[in-house]
Design an enzyme around this catalytic site. Structure first.
Site, PDB file in Angstrom:
ATOM      1  N   GLU A 145       4.610 -11.885   2.137  1.00  0.00           N
ATOM      2  CA  GLU A 145       4.297 -11.279   0.876  1.00  0.00           C
ATOM      3  C   GLU A 145       5.181 -11.955   0.042  1.00  0.00           C
ATOM      4  O   GLU A 145       6.334 -12.059   0.255  1.00  0.00           O
ATOM      5  CB  GLU A 145       4.728  -9.789   0.866  1.00  0.00           C
ATOM      6  CG  GLU A 145       3.872  -8.779   1.935  1.00  0.00           C
ATOM      7  CD  GLU A 145       2.316  -8.623   1.266  1.00  0.00           C
ATOM      8  OE1 GLU A 145       1.963  -8.850   0.191  1.00  0.00           O
ATOM      9  OE2 GLU A 145       1.644  -8.126   2.064  1.00  0.00           O
ATOM     10  N   ARG A 152      -0.604   7.061  -0.159  1.00  0.00           N
ATOM     11  CA  ARG A 152      -2.087   7.425   0.083  1.00  0.00           C
ATOM     12  C   ARG A 152      -2.014   8.413   1.230  1.00  0.00           C
ATOM     13  O   ARG A 152      -2.873   9.375   1.394  1.00  0.00           O
ATOM     14  CB  ARG A 152      -2.910   6.238   0.983  1.00  0.00           C
ATOM     15  CG  ARG A 152      -4.372   6.306   1.115  1.00  0.00           C
ATOM     16  CD  ARG A 152      -4.795   4.967   1.407  1.00  0.00           C
ATOM     17  NE  ARG A 152      -3.896   3.993   2.439  1.00  0.00           N
ATOM     18  CZ  ARG A 152      -3.671   4.430   3.724  1.00  0.00           C
ATOM     19  NH1 ARG A 152      -4.550   5.295   4.083  1.00  0.00           N
ATOM     20  NH2 ARG A 152      -3.069   3.700   4.497  1.00  0.00           N
TER      21      ARG A 152
END
Ligand code: PCA
Length: 203
Positions: A79, A89
């Site tokens: 990343e 979520r």
């Protein structure tokens, strides 16, 4: 001996395993003249960030490589960016579900990995394993530990996060996941070894 701090995560979201936990267990204790300090993190926004920053302060590692699972990806993905946002979520393993909350109130919107990302991708691909730089670490616990660690150490030593795909048992025969990509467990281990070696050799 100087150390590299390598972290992984426990299972979450109904899975009974997290491939990064297995990889962590299979990493050697030493690589390229550095000791490997292993830390398994809970999938909890607050405790994971506290634990990784605490271990950083305790061992003063020469680099920090954090690992997590990104189900649905087909490559190993270092990343590039951690973002100052938490959106769950699904609740974390402590039941915490932040919505649009900053990790560090008033902190920079983005902090950048200080790992040698291109070198890592090249080294993993040399092993014949799919790899690419990602610019989206998500908004869940992985992004949160990446951002928190970078905020904590200012990237003063090479610091970053690498996501890995699901493994076969997380996909095959699992309702709703049948079409998702997965990667061989040995390939994930081989790719992460190449990545950690690249970090060690860059120091
Ligand atoms: N992956 C999750 C958290 C733990 C893990 O392995 C994420 O990408 O945020």
């Amino acid at each position: 001996m100087e150390t590299l701090l390598v972290t992984a995560f426990e299972p979450f979201g109904g899975d009974s395993m997290n491939p990064t936990e297995r990889v962590l267990g299979e990493l050697p204790d030493k690589i390229c003249g550095f000791g490997i300090e292993k830390l398994l993190l809970p999938v909890e926004f607050k405790r994971a960030a506290q634990m990784v920053c605490g271990r950083f302060d305790a061992v003063s590692p020469a680099a920090v490589v954090m690992l997590g699972q990104a189900g649905g990806r087909s490559a190993i993905t270092p990343e590039a960016v951690g973002r100052n946002i938490m959106n769950a979520r699904i609740p974390d393993n402590a039941g915490f579900s932040p919505v649009n909350r900053e990790i560090v109130p008033g902190g920079a919107a983005e902090l950048y990995s200080t790992l040698p990302l291109d070198g890592i991708v090249t080294a993993i691909r040399k092993e014949g394993i799919a790899a690419e730089v990602s610019r989206d670490a998500g908004e869940y616990v992985c992004n949160s530990v990446l951002y928190s660690m970078l905020a904590h150490n200012g990237g003063c030593v090479p610091t970053g996060f690498i996501h890995v795909p699901f493994v076969r048992e997380q996909v095959e025969g699992v309702p709703g996941r049948g079409n998702l990509p997965f990667m061989d467990e040995d390939a994930i281990l081989c790719g992460i070894l190449a990545a950690v070696r690249t970090v060690a050799e860059s120091l």
